[in-house]
Write a protein that holds these residues in place. Sequence first.
Motif, mmCIF file in Angstrom:
data_model
loop_
_atom_site.group_PDB
_atom_site.id
_atom_site.type_symbol
_atom_site.label_atom_id
_atom_site.label_comp_id
_atom_site.label_asym_id
_atom_site.label_seq_id
_atom_site.Cartn_x
_atom_site.Cartn_y
_atom_site.Cartn_z
ATOM 1 N N VAL A 47 0.861 -1.181 0.000
ATOM 2 C CA VAL A 47 0.000 0.000 0.000
ATOM 3 C C VAL A 47 0.896 1.228 0.000
ATOM 4 O O VAL A 47 1.777 1.365 0.859
ATOM 5 C CB VAL A 47 -0.915 0.021 1.240
ATOM 6 C CG1 VAL A 47 -1.787 1.273 1.245
ATOM 7 C CG2 VAL A 47 -1.762 -1.235 1.299
ATOM 8 N N ILE A 48 0.686 2.133 -0.971
ATOM 9 C CA ILE A 48 1.498 3.342 -1.057
ATOM 10 C C ILE A 48 0.667 4.517 -0.566
ATOM 11 O O ILE A 48 -0.230 4.997 -1.261
ATOM 12 C CB ILE A 48 1.989 3.575 -2.495
ATOM 13 C CG1 ILE A 48 2.815 2.375 -2.962
ATOM 14 C CG2 ILE A 48 2.809 4.865 -2.583
ATOM 15 C CD1 ILE A 48 3.257 2.448 -4.404
ATOM 16 N N THR A 117 -8.444 -8.009 -2.184
ATOM 17 C CA THR A 117 -8.138 -6.949 -1.216
ATOM 18 C C THR A 117 -7.522 -5.752 -1.915
ATOM 19 O O THR A 117 -7.865 -4.594 -1.623
ATOM 20 C CB THR A 117 -7.184 -7.480 -0.134
ATOM 21 O OG1 THR A 117 -7.800 -8.560 0.558
ATOM 22 C CG2 THR A 117 -6.828 -6.386 0.863
ATOM 23 N N ALA A 118 -6.615 -6.005 -2.857
ATOM 24 C CA ALA A 118 -5.952 -4.911 -3.573
ATOM 25 C C ALA A 118 -6.960 -4.053 -4.326
ATOM 26 O O ALA A 118 -6.904 -2.814 -4.284
ATOM 27 C CB ALA A 118 -4.909 -5.479 -4.535
ATOM 28 N N GLU A 119 -7.887 -4.696 -5.040
ATOM 29 C CA GLU A 119 -8.874 -3.929 -5.802
ATOM 30 C C GLU A 119 -9.775 -3.118 -4.875
ATOM 31 O O GLU A 119 -10.081 -1.957 -5.142
ATOM 32 C CB GLU A 119 -9.706 -4.863 -6.676
ATOM 33 C CG GLU A 119 -10.664 -4.110 -7.587
ATOM 34 C CD GLU A 119 -11.355 -4.996 -8.597
ATOM 35 O OE1 GLU A 119 -11.897 -4.451 -9.581
ATOM 36 O OE2 GLU A 119 -11.359 -6.238 -8.420
ATOM 37 N N ARG A 120 -10.209 -3.722 -3.789
ATOM 38 C CA ARG A 120 -11.068 -3.002 -2.846
ATOM 39 C C ARG A 120 -10.333 -1.836 -2.182
ATOM 40 O O ARG A 120 -10.906 -0.768 -1.978
ATOM 41 C CB ARG A 120 -11.598 -3.983 -1.791
ATOM 42 C CG ARG A 120 -12.686 -4.897 -2.329
ATOM 43 C CD ARG A 120 -13.084 -5.971 -1.336
ATOM 44 N NE ARG A 120 -14.258 -6.704 -1.811
ATOM 45 C CZ ARG A 120 -14.499 -7.973 -1.539
ATOM 46 N NH1 ARG A 120 -13.655 -8.670 -0.797
ATOM 47 N NH2 ARG A 120 -15.592 -8.556 -2.003
ATOM 48 N N LEU A 121 -9.070 -2.041 -1.848
ATOM 49 C CA LEU A 121 -8.285 -0.952 -1.260
ATOM 50 C C LEU A 121 -8.137 0.199 -2.244
ATOM 51 O O LEU A 121 -8.279 1.372 -1.874
ATOM 52 C CB LEU A 121 -6.909 -1.468 -0.851
ATOM 53 C CG LEU A 121 -6.823 -2.335 0.401
ATOM 54 C CD1 LEU A 121 -5.424 -2.922 0.540
ATOM 55 C CD2 LEU A 121 -7.178 -1.530 1.644
ATOM 56 N N ALA A 122 -7.838 -0.122 -3.496
ATOM 57 C CA ALA A 122 -7.644 0.924 -4.499
ATOM 58 C C ALA A 122 -8.921 1.727 -4.701
ATOM 59 O O ALA A 122 -8.884 2.953 -4.836
ATOM 60 C CB ALA A 122 -7.191 0.291 -5.821
ATOM 61 N N CYS A 127 -5.442 5.214 -2.913
ATOM 62 C CA CYS A 127 -3.995 4.997 -2.897
ATOM 63 C C CYS A 127 -3.586 3.982 -3.967
ATOM 64 O O CYS A 127 -4.348 3.057 -4.255
ATOM 65 C CB CYS A 127 -3.547 4.464 -1.533
ATOM 66 S SG CYS A 127 -3.741 5.630 -0.176
ATOM 67 N N PRO A 128 -2.396 4.118 -4.513
ATOM 68 C CA PRO A 128 -1.890 3.065 -5.399
ATOM 69 C C PRO A 128 -1.606 1.805 -4.576
ATOM 70 O O PRO A 128 -1.037 1.881 -3.479
ATOM 71 C CB PRO A 128 -0.595 3.655 -5.960
ATOM 72 C CG PRO A 128 -0.678 5.129 -5.696
ATOM 73 C CD PRO A 128 -1.480 5.271 -4.438
ATOM 74 N N TYR A 143 -5.246 1.189 -9.086
ATOM 75 C CA TYR A 143 -5.404 2.600 -8.733
ATOM 76 C C TYR A 143 -6.813 3.028 -9.126
ATOM 77 O O TYR A 143 -7.133 3.053 -10.318
ATOM 78 C CB TYR A 143 -4.366 3.459 -9.442
ATOM 79 C CG TYR A 143 -4.398 4.921 -9.048
ATOM 80 C CD1 TYR A 143 -4.012 5.314 -7.775
ATOM 81 C CD2 TYR A 143 -4.826 5.898 -9.943
ATOM 82 C CE1 TYR A 143 -4.037 6.653 -7.400
ATOM 83 C CE2 TYR A 143 -4.859 7.235 -9.577
ATOM 84 C CZ TYR A 143 -4.454 7.606 -8.303
ATOM 85 O OH TYR A 143 -4.501 8.926 -7.924
ATOM 86 N N GLY A 144 -7.639 3.338 -8.139
ATOM 87 C CA GLY A 144 -9.027 3.649 -8.447
ATOM 88 C C GLY A 144 -9.688 2.459 -9.117
ATOM 89 O O GLY A 144 -9.695 1.348 -8.584
ATOM 90 N N GLU A 145 -10.215 2.699 -10.313
ATOM 91 C CA GLU A 145 -10.869 1.625 -11.072
ATOM 92 C C GLU A 145 -9.915 0.913 -12.014
ATOM 93 O O GLU A 145 -10.317 0.001 -12.730
ATOM 94 C CB GLU A 145 -12.042 2.209 -11.886
ATOM 95 C CG GLU A 145 -13.088 2.936 -11.068
ATOM 96 C CD GLU A 145 -13.839 1.996 -10.138
ATOM 97 O OE1 GLU A 145 -14.165 0.880 -10.571
ATOM 98 O OE2 GLU A 145 -14.090 2.397 -8.986
#
Length: 299
Positions: A47-48, A117-122, A127-128, A143-145
Amino acid sequence: MLDRRSSRRWETEDQEFLEVLSRMAPGTGIRTAVERIVQQGNGALVVIGWGPGIERIAAGGIDLRDTDFTPAMLAELAKMDGAIIVDDEIGKILRANVHMLPDPAIVTEETGARFRTAERLARSTGCPIIAISEERRKGFVFYGERKQPLRSATELMVRINQEIQTLERFRGRLAEAEEHLDRLEASGQVTLGAALTVLQRAELLRRIGMRVENLAVGLGDERHMVELQLSDIMEGVQELGAKVSRDYFWKRGDLASGGMEVLHNRPLQDLYDTERLCRILGVGSADMRVNPAGQRLAG
C-alpha cells in the motif's frame, strides 16, 4: 503526445494513473523491490500512502515508522503474509505484516484473496496498491478503477513496437483520406462522408497514439525515443482534424466547435461506419454534397 506544431501535450485518458505508473517504472526503487519479490517466488501486497482512510482498515502489524525504504528491506518484509505500507513518497516503510480490512461490499472481479483486497483498497482509499502474485510471478498496480500489470522493459518494447507499426499504417490511411478529399474538392464533388472519414481516421490515430504513450510511461527515463517517434507520426494530425471540422461542419451541431473532440467518446464501431456516425451526429447523409469553407487549403 507532442505535436510539433503545438506546444501542449495531447491529453491522456487518465493522467493521474500515468503518473502513478511512472513512479513504478523499471529502475525505480519500488520496481526493483517488486522484481526482487518476484525472483524470490513470493507474493506481496504493498500500500502506497497513509492517512485516516488507511488507518481505519489496517489491523495489527509491525510499526516501522523510522525505517528507510530500500528494495532489499521491502523484499525481506514480503516474506511475511500481511500487507506492507509505505509512505506517499516511497521513502519510508511505515508498517509490515498488516491485516487490511476493506469494505467487503465493494464489488471486485478478482479471484485470489490478495487481489480482491488490492482492488477493494484501491477503490476505497485512492492509494496506489501493488499486488504481486507468486503463481503468475508478476506484479500488478491497482489505482481507483484501474489495474495494469507491471511489464518488463522488454515486454513493453515488444508491445510498443507492435502499436507503432499499427500507428504508421493508420497514418497512411489518413493520408489516403486527405488525398481523396483533395481530389473531390478539385472536382467540386465533396460529400459529408469524405470529410467525416478524415476526422474518423484522425481520431483512430489519436487513440492508438494514446495507447503507445500509456505504455511508454512504463519505460521511465527510456521513453524519450518512443515519444520522438510519436511526435513524427502525429505531426499535423490535430491541425488537419480541426481544419476539416471548420471547413465542413461549421453549421452542423457540435462538430462545428468541438471537431475531433466530439468523436473522443464514441464507441470504436462508430469510427468504422461513416453512414451510421452521420446519423448519430445528425449532420445529414454521408452522400450529401457540401462545399468547403476553404480554411484547410488556405493553410
